[in-house]
Motif scaffolding. Sequence first.
Motif, PDB file in Angstrom:
ATOM      1  N   GLU A 388       0.840  -1.200   0.000  1.00  0.00           N
ATOM      2  CA  GLU A 388       0.000   0.000   0.000  1.00  0.00           C
ATOM      3  C   GLU A 388       0.878   1.255   0.000  1.00  0.00           C
ATOM      4  N   ALA A 389       1.971   1.238   0.751  1.00  0.00           N
ATOM      5  CA  ALA A 389       2.886   2.392   0.765  1.00  0.00           C
ATOM      6  C   ALA A 389       3.461   2.610  -0.631  1.00  0.00           C
ATOM      7  N   ALA A 390       3.762   1.517  -1.339  1.00  0.00           N
ATOM      8  CA  ALA A 390       4.326   1.641  -2.698  1.00  0.00           C
ATOM      9  C   ALA A 390       3.265   2.184  -3.655  1.00  0.00           C
ATOM     10  N   ARG A 391       2.038   1.724  -3.492  1.00  0.00           N
ATOM     11  CA  ARG A 391       0.963   2.197  -4.391  1.00  0.00           C
ATOM     12  C   ARG A 391       0.765   3.708  -4.224  1.00  0.00           C
ATOM     13  N   ILE A 392       0.650   4.141  -2.962  1.00  0.00           N
ATOM     14  CA  ILE A 392       0.451   5.578  -2.703  1.00  0.00           C
ATOM     15  C   ILE A 392       1.715   6.352  -3.124  1.00  0.00           C
ATOM     16  N   GLY A 393       2.880   5.735  -2.905  1.00  0.00           N
ATOM     17  CA  GLY A 393       4.141   6.379  -3.264  1.00  0.00           C
ATOM     18  C   GLY A 393       4.246   6.618  -4.764  1.00  0.00           C
ATOM     19  N   GLN A 394       3.741   5.672  -5.557  1.00  0.00           N
ATOM     20  CA  GLN A 394       3.765   5.858  -7.021  1.00  0.00           C
ATOM     21  C   GLN A 394       2.851   7.014  -7.414  1.00  0.00           C
ATOM     22  N   GLU A 395       1.684   7.047  -6.766  1.00  0.00           N
ATOM     23  CA  GLU A 395       0.690   8.081  -7.074  1.00  0.00           C
ATOM     24  C   GLU A 395       1.205   9.471  -6.695  1.00  0.00           C
TER      25      GLU A 395
END
Length: 404
Positions: A388-395
């Motif tokens: 989830e941190a990676a998903r938000i980080g990409q966004e």
Amino acid sequence: MSNLKVLIIGAGLGGLTLAQSLRRAGIDFAVFERDRSPFDRPQGYRLHLDEDGINSAREVLSPELRALFEATSQRTEPFTTILGTDLSILKQIHADTQDGRGVWPTHDGPPEHANVDRATLRQILLAGLEERVHFGKVLDRYEQADHGVVAHFADGSIAKGHVLVGADGIRSAVRRQREPGCDTVDAGITAIYGRVPIEAVTAIVPKETLNDIFAITSDERKVFLGMGSVRFPIEPSTAARKLAPGTSMRRQDDYVACIVGGRHEFFPNNLHGAEGEALQRVAAETIGAWPDGAASLVRAGDPSAFFRVEMYTSVPCSLDEPTNVTLLGDAIHAMTPTLGRGANVAMRDGALLGRALKKVAADEAMLADALAEYERQMLDYGFAAVREAARIGQERMAQNSLRD
Ligand SMILES: Cc1cc2nc3c(=O)[nH]c(=O)nc-3n(C[C@H](O)[C@H](O)[C@H](O)COP(=O)(O)OP(=O)(O)OC[C@H]3O[C@@H](n4cnc5c(N)ncnc54)[C@H](O)[C@@H]3O)c2cc1C
């Protein structure tokens, strides 16, 4: 195993949470920390705690230390404020909608959030452990032995125990040996952290943003400025005197932690070795094209407080069956700080592993099952947070995807 002895490698937030849990349960342990003292190097300033961190602290701390923890935690509204680059408020995002949750609620009330000072929290977690934490001890490797495990340190010394816990952070030596296939990768992000006196920030940013967990603004490059306040309900050294006499606590004033970050290519590539004022200047220049307020906020910071972080993240993996060596926190599931969850999950691991080791202390035959069940749960919620941190980080900041 009534004489169970646990070796904890790393005196970070996760390892110390476990240590406090074992101390309360009367289980023998020793902590070995690479740094020469708790204040050896900058490790960040403000930490957001959600119920994982808050409940773990409540579970493992003695009543006096729990009171000190509560008294030095700033309760926040459950929002992240999104600002324009002119620092005007655009919207607020509720924490529950943003991070998929999966935290460890222990009551029926609304979720709790707190902003705490990392050094203050670490001093609380260290309190009472002075005899058991050995600073300046760098783990080199471990070896399995009859009925236990032997830790070998870089200075040639050894320590023997029944269980060894790798709480040694993102570049974990324990992980490298236990599970060489589990690795970390560059998230593609450089960040410069600093701290600014709270009065300087309230003169520039709408002050209601400082009641929230965090405030953040970014531009079309996804270069961002983030801010998180720490306002102590009671100044920590005063709180310690009143609530936990004998606990040593440094004086601290209220402040706002700021972070300027983005993809590596938006920062000069000669930052290795740069510190303090030079980094402050780079941070201000990186957002220098924005309306004036943002860069002047960075310039209002304490020049000596700025430091740089290159962000890495774990790649979710599986672990072989445990023997008597396990892992917790960043040593196995490090994540980018987009959710403000890494410390929370590390503390939850510490509390959960403490519970598992209590079962082992009562019945040594439980060792394999108790560690397997701990690892099953820890990997499940830990890697969910990494993803989830990676998903938000990409966004939000163009972080590399976990598959890059
Ligand atoms: C600037 C910044 C801001 C952050 N903000 C937040 C936030 O708001 N909320 C949040 O939840 N998380 C946040 N995080 C993430 C959080 O700090 C980490 O997830 C958390 O510290 C992990 O705790 P840990 O105990 O697993 O590891 P660490 O805190 O990294 O501790 C590991 C310890 O092991 C020691 N060690 C390493 N190698 C060895 C060795 N070979 N032998 C002996 N000792 C060793 C290290 O010196 C260190 O003290 C932030 C991180 C950064 C960098």
